[in-house]
Design a protein around this motif. Structure first.
Motif, PDB file in Angstrom:
ATOM      1  N   PRO A   1       0.883  -1.083   0.030  1.00 37.34           N
ATOM      2  CA  PRO A   1      -0.007  -0.137  -0.102  1.00 37.34           C
ATOM      3  C   PRO A   1       0.873   1.160   0.010  1.00 37.34           C
ATOM      4  N   GLY A   2       0.370   2.263  -0.387  1.00 41.00           N
ATOM      5  CA  GLY A   2       0.970   3.521  -0.499  1.00 41.00           C
ATOM      6  C   GLY A   2       0.158   4.562  -0.619  1.00 41.00           C
ATOM      7  N   GLY A   3       0.640   6.083  -0.521  1.00 40.72           N
ATOM      8  CA  GLY A   3      -0.145   7.283  -0.611  1.00 40.72           C
ATOM      9  C   GLY A   3       0.606   8.197  -0.694  1.00 40.72           C
ATOM     10  N   GLY A   4       0.019   9.411  -1.589  1.00 45.91           N
ATOM     11  CA  GLY A   4       0.991  10.671  -1.531  1.00 45.91           C
ATOM     12  C   GLY A   4      -0.030  11.565  -2.598  1.00 45.91           C
ATOM     13  N   PHE A   5       0.656  12.365  -3.359  1.00 45.38           N
ATOM     14  CA  PHE A   5       0.004  13.435  -3.937  1.00 45.38           C
ATOM     15  C   PHE A   5       0.515  13.463  -5.434  1.00 45.38           C
ATOM     16  N   THR A   6      -0.585  14.218  -6.319  1.00 43.10           N
ATOM     17  CA  THR A   6      -0.397  14.266  -7.536  1.00 43.10           C
ATOM     18  C   THR A   6      -0.540  15.803  -8.119  1.00 43.10           C
ATOM     19  N   TRP A   7       0.076  16.278  -8.758  1.00 42.37           N
ATOM     20  CA  TRP A   7       0.235  17.725  -9.417  1.00 42.37           C
ATOM     21  C   TRP A   7       0.016  17.382 -11.009  1.00 42.37           C
ATOM     22  N   GLY A   8      -0.785  18.604 -11.754  1.00 46.62           N
ATOM     23  CA  GLY A   8      -0.858  18.544 -13.057  1.00 46.62           C
ATOM     24  C   GLY A   8      -2.464  18.549 -13.544  1.00 46.62           C
ATOM     25  N   GLY A   9      -2.428  18.354 -14.899  1.00 46.84           N
ATOM     26  CA  GLY A   9      -3.798  18.479 -15.540  1.00 46.84           C
ATOM     27  C   GLY A   9      -3.887  17.292 -16.407  1.00 46.84           C
ATOM     28  N   ASN A  10      -4.757  17.644 -17.364  1.00 50.86           N
ATOM     29  CA  ASN A  10      -5.014  16.751 -18.459  1.00 50.86           C
ATOM     30  C   ASN A  10      -4.280  16.118 -19.413  1.00 50.86           C
ATOM     31  N   ARG A  11      -3.041  16.961 -19.623  1.00 43.90           N
ATOM     32  CA  ARG A  11      -2.031  16.619 -20.621  1.00 43.90           C
ATOM     33  C   ARG A  11      -0.741  15.922 -20.077  1.00 43.90           C
ATOM     34  N   ALA A  12      -0.634  16.172 -18.652  1.00 40.10           N
ATOM     35  CA  ALA A  12       0.484  15.589 -17.816  1.00 40.10           C
ATOM     36  C   ALA A  12       0.241  15.658 -16.354  1.00 40.10           C
ATOM     37  N   MET A  13       0.603  14.395 -15.531  1.00 40.12           N
ATOM     38  CA  MET A  13       0.435  14.596 -14.340  1.00 40.12           C
ATOM     39  C   MET A  13       1.677  13.967 -13.527  1.00 40.12           C
ATOM     40  N   VAL A  14       2.379  14.763 -12.713  1.00 39.28           N
ATOM     41  CA  VAL A  14       3.531  13.881 -11.796  1.00 39.28           C
ATOM     42  C   VAL A  14       2.983  13.647 -10.601  1.00 39.28           C
ATOM     43  N   TYR A  15       3.584  12.616  -9.984  1.00 40.16           N
ATOM     44  CA  TYR A  15       2.701  12.106  -8.535  1.00 40.16           C
ATOM     45  C   TYR A  15       4.258  11.514  -7.931  1.00 40.16           C
ATOM     46  N   ALA A  16       4.013  11.497  -6.386  1.00 40.34           N
ATOM     47  CA  ALA A  16       5.022  11.120  -5.573  1.00 40.34           C
ATOM     48  C   ALA A  16       4.030  10.159  -4.452  1.00 40.34           C
ATOM     49  N   LEU A  17       4.597   9.010  -4.059  1.00 41.43           N
ATOM     50  CA  LEU A  17       3.811   8.077  -3.297  1.00 41.43           C
ATOM     51  C   LEU A  17       4.667   7.432  -2.380  1.00 41.43           C
ATOM     52  N   VAL A  18       4.622   7.551  -1.143  1.00 43.81           N
ATOM     53  CA  VAL A  18       5.324   6.944  -0.125  1.00 43.81           C
ATOM     54  C   VAL A  18       4.658   5.675   0.244  1.00 43.81           C
ATOM     55  N   GLU A  19       5.532   4.605   0.466  1.00 41.73           N
ATOM     56  CA  GLU A  19       4.874   3.284   0.299  1.00 41.73           C
ATOM     57  C   GLU A  19       5.559   2.411   1.525  1.00 41.73           C
ATOM     58  N   THR A  20       4.952   1.354   1.936  1.00 41.91           N
ATOM     59  CA  THR A  20       5.204   0.141   2.335  1.00 41.91           C
ATOM     60  C   THR A  20       5.199  -1.323   1.593  1.00 41.91           C
ATOM     61  N   ASP A  21       6.214  -1.999   1.903  1.00 42.75           N
ATOM     62  CA  ASP A  21       6.036  -3.386   1.033  1.00 42.75           C
ATOM     63  C   ASP A  21       6.536  -4.626   1.847  1.00 42.75           C
ATOM     64  N   LEU A  22       5.318  -5.400   1.844  1.00 47.76           N
ATOM     65  CA  LEU A  22       5.732  -6.598   2.432  1.00 47.76           C
ATOM     66  C   LEU A  22       5.890  -7.934   1.762  1.00 47.76           C
ATOM     67  N   LEU A  23       6.910  -8.483   1.797  1.00 45.81           N
ATOM     68  CA  LEU A  23       7.264  -9.462   0.924  1.00 45.81           C
ATOM     69  C   LEU A  23       7.053 -10.988   1.826  1.00 45.81           C
ATOM     70  N   VAL A  24       6.582 -11.948   1.619  1.00 44.40           N
ATOM     71  CA  VAL A  24       6.376 -13.140   2.382  1.00 44.40           C
ATOM     72  C   VAL A  24       6.522 -14.572   1.659  1.00 44.40           C
ATOM     73  N   GLY A  25       7.737 -15.221   1.987  1.00 44.96           N
ATOM     74  CA  GLY A  25       7.940 -16.256   1.160  1.00 44.96           C
ATOM     75  C   GLY A  25       9.296 -17.216   1.991  1.00 44.96           C
ATOM     76  N   GLY A  26       9.209 -18.204   1.607  1.00 47.64           N
ATOM     77  CA  GLY A  26      10.394 -19.322   2.622  1.00 47.64           C
ATOM     78  C   GLY A  26      11.777 -18.938   2.048  1.00 47.64           C
ATOM     79  N   ARG A  27      11.971 -18.379   0.806  1.00 50.73           N
ATOM     80  CA  ARG A  27      13.383 -17.755   0.576  1.00 50.73           C
ATOM     81  C   ARG A  27      13.905 -16.796   1.236  1.00 50.73           C
ATOM     82  N   PHE A  28      13.007 -15.824   1.987  1.00 48.89           N
ATOM     83  CA  PHE A  28      13.795 -14.843   2.755  1.00 48.89           C
ATOM     84  C   PHE A  28      14.262 -15.222   4.209  1.00 48.89           C
ATOM     85  N   ARG A  29      15.152 -14.562   4.805  1.00 43.79           N
ATOM     86  CA  ARG A  29      15.234 -14.639   6.082  1.00 43.79           C
ATOM     87  C   ARG A  29      14.364 -14.294   7.111  1.00 43.79           C
ATOM     88  N   ASP A  30      13.953 -15.311   8.023  1.00 44.16           N
ATOM     89  CA  ASP A  30      12.668 -15.287   8.875  1.00 44.16           C
ATOM     90  C   ASP A  30      11.394 -15.337   7.958  1.00 44.16           C
TER      91      ASP A  30
END
Length: 153
Positions: A43-72
């Motif tokens: 999941p993530g959230g942030g802000f977007t600026w711009g209009g119809n022709r172009a938009m720029v966005y920035a999102l802060v996010e967390t990432d959880l990966l679960v699988g047997g190949r990871f430590r713990d």
């Protein structure tokens, strides 16, 4: 399984929060140079600026990966995604993104990727999509390029 992004630009009187959520199983490149199946919640959230022709966005996010190949058996990270959505011509759409996540809990590592998606509308019912991406995880790099033909009905 689920990949939703709500990219809403901010205006003088309307200040929406842009957000995304992605969850499901994916192949992930590990330090043994092989892909392994892991579950991902991003999941993530942030802000977007711009209009119809172009938009720029920035999102802060967390990432959880679960699988047997990871430590713990997991990796939990914090990062950010920045992007540009543009319509240079009425039938041409461009989406450029860059993402960087630092995993500090579970199995420490860093993941980066950059991608460029271009959609060319051929007719009202067809389009051609060109996607290119470069990803880095566990100091291993993968480059993909895909050409798709979409038929809408």
């Amino acid at each position: 399984m689920i990949n939703i992004a709500s990219i809403s630009p901010r205006h003088a009187f309307y200040h929406p929060v842009s957000w995304k959520v992605s969850t499901g199983f994916q192949q992930t490149l590990f330090d043994d140079r092989d892909d392994h199946l892991v579950y991902r919640l991003n999941p993530g959230g942030g802000f977007t600026w711009g209009g119809n022709r172009a938009m720029v966005y920035a999102l802060v996010e967390t990432d959880l990966l679960v699988g047997g190949r990871f430590r713990d058996s997991f990796a939990l990270g914090l990062g950010a995604t920045v992007g540009l959505l543009a319509n240079p011509l009425p039938a041409w759409k461009v989406h450029l993104t860059g993402r960087n996540v630092w995993y500090e809990a579970g199995d420490p590592h860093r993941s980066m990727d950059i991608s460029l998606k271009q959609n060319f509308q051929l007719t009202a019912d067809t389009s051609l999509v060109l996607e290119s991406s470069r990803q880095s995880s566990f100091d291993r790099y993968v480059t993909d390029t895909t050409l798709l033909f979409n038929l809408y009905w």
